[in-house]
Design an enzyme around this catalytic site. Structure first.
Site, PDB file in Angstrom:
ATOM      1  N   GLY A  45       0.827  -1.193   0.000  1.00  0.00           N
ATOM      2  CA  GLY A  45       0.000   0.000   0.000  1.00  0.00           C
ATOM      3  C   GLY A  45       0.864   1.247   0.000  1.00  0.00           C
ATOM      4  CD  GLN A  50       3.472   5.740   2.623  1.00  0.00           C
ATOM      5  OE1 GLN A  50       2.469   5.196   2.170  1.00  0.00           O
ATOM      6  NE2 GLN A  50       4.476   5.062   3.157  1.00  0.00           N
ATOM      7  CB  CYS A 108       5.308   2.281   7.270  1.00  0.00           C
ATOM      8  SG  CYS A 108       4.797   3.781   6.419  1.00  0.00           S
ATOM      9  CG  LEU A 109       6.741   1.086   1.159  1.00  0.00           C
ATOM     10  CD1 LEU A 109       6.140   1.368  -0.218  1.00  0.00           C
ATOM     11  CD2 LEU A 109       7.901   0.098   1.029  1.00  0.00           C
ATOM     12  CG  HIS A 150      -0.447   1.325   7.238  1.00  0.00           C
ATOM     13  ND1 HIS A 150       0.499   0.942   8.170  1.00  0.00           N
ATOM     14  CD2 HIS A 150       0.197   2.166   6.394  1.00  0.00           C
ATOM     15  CE1 HIS A 150       1.649   1.533   7.899  1.00  0.00           C
ATOM     16  NE2 HIS A 150       1.489   2.285   6.814  1.00  0.00           N
ATOM     17  CD  GLU A 151      -1.234   2.551   2.678  1.00  0.00           C
ATOM     18  OE1 GLU A 151      -0.826   3.725   2.595  1.00  0.00           O
ATOM     19  OE2 GLU A 151      -0.464   1.612   2.952  1.00  0.00           O
ATOM     20  CG  HIS A 154       0.184   6.768   5.478  1.00  0.00           C
ATOM     21  ND1 HIS A 154       1.295   7.383   6.007  1.00  0.00           N
ATOM     22  CD2 HIS A 154       0.525   5.465   5.290  1.00  0.00           C
ATOM     23  CE1 HIS A 154       2.270   6.483   6.148  1.00  0.00           C
ATOM     24  NE2 HIS A 154       1.834   5.311   5.733  1.00  0.00           N
TER      25      HIS A 154
HETATM   26 ZN    ZN Z   1       2.740   3.467   5.682  1.00  0.00          ZN
END
Ligand code: ZN
Length: 194
Positions: A45, A50, A108-109, A150-151, A154
């Site tokens: 995701g 991000q 998380c990226l 999670h997204e 964000h």
């Molecule tokens: Zn993340």
């Protein structure tokens, strides 16, 4: 185009995304680039924040993890195939929990090599516009439910470390401080160079 993923310490990660009012060519391009960026980084995701954009846009594709961490999807009350909605773009998404929270591993990226156990509802209902601006509604469970939550966090400027138990967060605090300092240093040198 593969975009640069911003890391913890970048102020944009704390910004709430603006609602998308119309699906412009720029936003369509952003979504395509986000899919490409997520895939290149082996993520499940990615949220617009991000890649440095504070908008209510996220992309998800959990199909690659189906064996190790399965996902379920229900459309109109019937079990559906992941392929029916994946790869999934979510515009202005809203999530509603429909079950108890359960802990599960999360990364998380924007936090390379940092993982933690996060408690989240196992099943959720999601409403959003898809990548074509069409309204979608589905119920999901497993990894997909976790990824969606999670997204959407964000998109509201919330990060997974905010949902970690204090003890766990204390254990990784040093890593977090280092990552944040590194990001800030990079922002500074970029500003100087331009
Ligand atoms: Zn993340």
């Amino acid at each position: 185009m593969i975009l640069e993923i911003v890391k913890y310490g970048q102020p944009v990660l704390r910004q709430k995304g603006a609602k998308v009012e119309s699906l412009t060519p720029e936003i369509q391009k952003l979504i395509a680039d986000m899919f490409e960026t997520m895939e290149a980084n082996h993520g499940v995701g990615l949220a617009a924040q991000q890649v440095g954009v504070a908008l209510q846009v996220a992309v998800i594709d959990v199909r690659g993890a189906q064996k190790e961490r399965p996902s379920t999807v229900e459309l109109d009350g019937q079990p559906g195939e992941l392929d029916a909605i994946m790869p999934l773009a979510l515009i202005n998404p809203v999530v509603k929990p429909v079950s108890e929270a359960k802990p599960g591993s999360e990364g998380c990226l924007s936090f390379p090599e940092i993982f933690g156990e996060i408690s989240r509802p196992e099943t959720v209902d999601v409403t959003a516009l898809d990548g074509h601006g069409k309204p979608i509604r589905f119920r999901c469970g497993g990894l997909l439910a976790r990824a969606v939550q999670h997204e959407i966090d964000h998109l509201n400027g919330i990060l997974f470390i905010d949902r970690m138990e204090r003890k766990m967060k204390e254990e990784i605090q040093e890593e977090l401080d280092l990552l944040q300092a590194d990001t800030r240093k990079k922002i500074k040198s970029k500003t100087k160079g331009s």
